[in-house]
Design a protein around this motif. Sequence first.
Motif, PDB file in Angstrom:
ATOM      1  N   ASP A  27      35.544  43.787  40.744  1.00 44.48           N
ATOM      2  CA  ASP A  27      34.909  43.065  39.383  1.00 44.48           C
ATOM      3  C   ASP A  27      35.645  41.640  39.427  1.00 44.48           C
ATOM      4  OD1 ASP A  27      33.558  45.513  38.894  1.00 44.48           O
ATOM      5  OD2 ASP A  27      35.184  46.300  37.800  1.00 44.48           O
ATOM      6  N   HIS A  28      36.880  41.744  39.123  1.00 44.71           N
ATOM      7  CA  HIS A  28      37.527  40.265  38.821  1.00 44.71           C
ATOM      8  C   HIS A  28      38.632  39.975  40.088  1.00 44.71           C
ATOM      9  CE1 HIS A  28      35.748  40.500  34.826  1.00 44.71           C
ATOM     10  NE2 HIS A  28      36.128  41.572  34.593  1.00 44.71           N
ATOM     11  N   GLN A  29      38.417  40.335  41.315  1.00 50.53           N
ATOM     12  CA  GLN A  29      39.615  40.146  42.129  1.00 50.53           C
ATOM     13  C   GLN A  29      38.742  40.304  43.460  1.00 50.53           C
ATOM     14  OE1 GLN A  29      42.577  42.737  41.279  1.00 50.53           O
ATOM     15  NE2 GLN A  29      41.283  44.676  42.032  1.00 50.53           N
ATOM     16  N   ILE A  30      39.312  39.537  44.766  1.00 48.43           N
ATOM     17  CA  ILE A  30      38.878  39.790  45.823  1.00 48.43           C
ATOM     18  C   ILE A  30      40.052  40.440  46.614  1.00 48.43           C
ATOM     19  CG2 ILE A  30      38.117  38.653  48.057  1.00 48.43           C
ATOM     20  CD1 ILE A  30      37.038  36.659  46.271  1.00 48.43           C
ATOM     21  N   ALA A  31      40.076  41.557  47.327  1.00 50.15           N
ATOM     22  CA  ALA A  31      41.064  42.194  48.038  1.00 50.15           C
ATOM     23  C   ALA A  31      40.797  42.049  49.261  1.00 50.15           C
ATOM     24  CB  ALA A  31      41.179  43.634  47.702  1.00 50.15           C
ATOM     25  N   TYR A  32      41.877  41.504  50.053  1.00 49.22           N
ATOM     26  CA  TYR A  32      41.810  41.323  51.483  1.00 49.22           C
ATOM     27  C   TYR A  32      42.666  42.287  52.375  1.00 49.22           C
ATOM     28  CZ  TYR A  32      39.642  36.715  50.901  1.00 49.22           C
ATOM     29  OH  TYR A  32      38.836  35.852  50.605  1.00 49.22           O
ATOM     30  N   GLN A  33      42.291  43.171  53.170  1.00 46.93           N
ATOM     31  CA  GLN A  33      42.822  44.295  53.740  1.00 46.93           C
ATOM     32  C   GLN A  33      43.330  43.771  55.252  1.00 46.93           C
ATOM     33  OE1 GLN A  33      43.069  47.321  52.386  1.00 46.93           O
ATOM     34  NE2 GLN A  33      42.012  46.726  50.658  1.00 46.93           N
TER      35      GLN A  33
END
Length: 76
Positions: A27-33
């Motif tokens: 939603d309000h973030q980009i998660a890098y794995q």
Amino acid sequence: MQKLIETIVKALVDHPDKVRVTAEDRDHQIAYQLSVHENDIGKVIGKQGRVAKAIRTVVYAAGTQSPKRILLEIND
């Protein structure tokens, strides 16, 4: 951003071909794995998490222009 993470991490590990970075748009973030070879986890995390904290600091600083919050998650 993925290229930046890969460049930093590949310089630290013994198995640079096993470094994988995937992005998940929330939603309000980009998660890098971040995934690395099992023998390189300690090198990426560092003593008391200092290396991981330094990597996150650089990534977060590079992402200040983004309207979404940047997260870096290290998978074991």
